[in-house]
Structure formats: C-alpha cells, structure tokens
Design an enzyme around this catalytic site. Structure first.
Site, short mmCIF file in Angstrom:
data_model
loop_
_atom_site.label_atom_id
_atom_site.label_comp_id
_atom_site.label_asym_id
_atom_site.label_seq_id
_atom_site.Cartn_x
_atom_site.Cartn_y
_atom_site.Cartn_z
N GLU A 68 0.83 -1.21 0.00
CA GLU A 68 0.00 0.00 0.00
C GLU A 68 0.86 1.25 0.00
O GLU A 68 0.53 2.25 -0.66
CB GLU A 68 -0.95 -0.01 1.21
CG GLU A 68 -1.93 -1.17 1.24
CD GLU A 68 -2.77 -1.29 -0.03
OE1 GLU A 68 -2.94 -0.26 -0.72
OE2 GLU A 68 -3.24 -2.39 -0.34
N HIS B 191 1.91 2.00 -3.44
CA HIS B 191 0.90 2.78 -4.17
C HIS B 191 1.06 4.27 -3.85
O HIS B 191 0.95 5.13 -4.73
CB HIS B 191 -0.51 2.34 -3.77
CG HIS B 191 -1.00 1.13 -4.49
ND1 HIS B 191 -0.97 1.00 -5.87
CD2 HIS B 191 -1.56 -0.03 -4.03
CE1 HIS B 191 -1.49 -0.16 -6.22
NE2 HIS B 191 -1.85 -0.81 -5.13
N GLU C 275 -1.01 -2.57 -9.97
CA GLU C 275 -0.88 -3.60 -8.93
C GLU C 275 0.47 -4.32 -9.03
O GLU C 275 1.11 -4.60 -8.02
CB GLU C 275 -2.03 -4.61 -9.03
CG GLU C 275 -3.37 -4.07 -8.57
CD GLU C 275 -3.34 -3.53 -7.15
OE1 GLU C 275 -2.73 -4.17 -6.27
OE2 GLU C 275 -3.93 -2.46 -6.91
#
Length: 306
Positions: free
Chosen positions: A131, A134, A198
């Site tokens: 995360e 990201h 992803e």
C-alpha cells in the site's frame, strides 16, 4: 515499463473521452467534455480520501489504540522515505487493505480487522508495504483520475443517447455506436491501468518490506479469505473493488480490476530470486487484532523495523 504503460493507457482514456465529446458536439463538444473532466478531477483530487474512508466507515488509530500496527506502518514508511501516513482500521471480517490520498503528504492506509486477524506480522508488513508502494508511486491519484474520466465517459454516453443537434436530429448511427461502445472501452482501459499499477505496487512492496515471499504468502491467504467473505463496502459499491490489494474474485481478463493472484505470486517469486532468496518465506505466529492495544512480543523477523 509500468509507468509508460500507465501513461499510454491514461492518454487513450482521455482521447476516448474527447472523441466522444467531438462525436456528439463537434469541437465545442470536445471542449465541454474536457472542461467537465477537469472539474470532476479537481473535486476528486481534494476529496477522494475523505470519500473513500467515509464509505468504509474507517476509524483512525494511533499509538495509543493500535501501537504495533501503527508502529509497523511508521517503520515501513521510514524505509520507503515517505511521510507517516494516517492509519485506519475498517471493522470488516473480509480480509483486505487499501491506500488513498492525493499525494504522499496527505496519504492514508487502511486494513480490515479480517486482515489483521488472518495474517502473520511479516505478511502484514508485506501488505502495508504494498500500500505504501501505491502511495510512493502516486497510484492513488492516478486511479482517482482514471475513475473520474471513466465515469465522465459513461455520463457523457448517457447524455448522448438523448442528444439532439441544432437541427433537431440525433447523433446518427455513428454517434449511437460511439455512445454504446465508449463506456465499455473506458472500463477496459480503466481495468488495464489498475492491473498495471498492482504489479508495480507488488514490486515496491517487496522492496520496502525486504521480503517478497511474505507478500506472496499474504496474497494467497487474502484471495482465499476475500473470496469466502465478501467485503461489505464492495457489496454495496462494486467500484470499490479496484481499491483493494485483492479483489473478491481472481483471474486475468479484460474486466478484471487486478491481475490473477497466482500470476502476482509468480512475479513475486521471481523478485525473491533476484534478491537472492531461495528458501520459503519465514513463518510467525498470527498477528493479534489491532483493534485493541497489543502487548505480545514482536516477531524477531520484524525487529529491524522497530
């Protein structure tokens, strides 16, 4: 390569939106379409994190309410040279996690109680590193822009079905075809961008956590768990699927928000080999739920993160 693919796909999505506007209203229609997209992007740029966290009923935690979880995120953020994000927990038995925020300085990461109960500390570290990947790559902003433009394409297509020109005539067969095809094309491009990001976040997570094997193990567990226990928010708002580290269903296709989980695990195995890791991922006792203060001893595998 992931960045190049994302740029090309985002350009294609923007071009599709403007082409649809041109089909319905000529040069003026294309200009109006661009202005609408800009306005929607401006609004979501400033409000996306609040919208996402609110729809999940996420509660912010700190060192007093979830010391080990928050401490782990802080250590990972330090490794990634990122500002400390806000940390949230979502009361949902479906195991999953997501990141949001317009930039690293205004980022937030969240995990469900189902994830915190299911994974080991090493696996939780791998997921939160994903995360933070990201956040570092500004995927949260990119996906907000993509979702906004894709939504604008659908909105414009709906308007186009009832469009009448100055002569009182409709858009014609070519316009009708464009109106019908554009939303599906936009959705396919949106999904392709999501899948690309992803893979990039998986690599970033492996680098930040230092152990791609733990992230691979976490993905396998999360995919099984999310398939058996669908998320409450995703059930109400299917579009939320693209936020999560794993979708409710796995499988590569034009309409998948994520790459197939088995393919992601294989890619992480290749990254582990690049990093000189050939043994199985280390095991650790299940991490206790971060919904209450934790007093158990840290896993020795994560001591360097403290």
């Amino acid at each position: 390569m992931n960045g190049f693919k994302t740029t090309m796909l985002l350009a294609a999505l923007t071009a599709l939106f403007m082409a649809l506007g041109y089909t319905l209203g000529g040069a003026g229609g294309a200009t109006i379409a661009l202005l609408v997209a800009g306005g929607m992007n401006f609004f979501t740029f400033w409000n996306a994190d609040r919208i996402v966290l609110s729809m999940h009923h996420a509660r912010e935690v700190d060192d007093a309410t979830a010391p080990e979880f928050v401490g782990l995120v802080r250590a990972l953020a330090r490794r990634a040279n990122l500002p400390m994000p806000r940390v949230y927990i979502v009361d949902d038995p479906s195991p999953n996690a997501f990141a949001t925020g317009r930039n690293p300085e205004n980022a937030a990461v969240a995990a469900t109680t189902g994830l915190l109960d299911l994974l080991t500390r090493e696996e939780i570290a791998g997921v939160m590193a994903h995360e933070l990947g990201h956040v570092r790559d500004r995927d949260t902003l990119i996906m907000t822009m993509v979702a906004t433009i894709a939504g604008a394409v659908s909105m414009l297509a709906n308007v186009g079905l009832f469009f009448r020109g100055g002569d009182g005539r409709g858009p014609g067969w070519a316009g009708i075809l464009a109106v019908l095809v554009a939303p599906f094309a936009a959705m396919i491009v949106q999904m392709a961008i999501s899948r690309t990001r992803e893979y990039g976040a998986d690599r970033a997570g492996a680098e930040i956590s230092g152990d791609p094997r733990a992230l691979a193990s976490a993905l396998a567990k999360l995919q099984r768990g999310a398939s058996m226990i669908p998320g409450a928010t995703a059930a109400r708002i299917p579009a939320a699927q693209q936020l999560y580290i794993v979708p409710g269903r796995s499988g590569d296709s034009l309409f998948s928000t994520h790459p197939d989980t088995d393919n992601r695990i294989a890619a992480l195995a290749a990254i582990a080999q690049e990093m000189g890791m050939t043994s199985p991922a280390p095991s650790a006792p299940p991490a206790p739920s971060a919904s209450v203060p934790v007093t158990r001893r840290r896993s020795s595998a994560l001591d360097p993160l403290a």
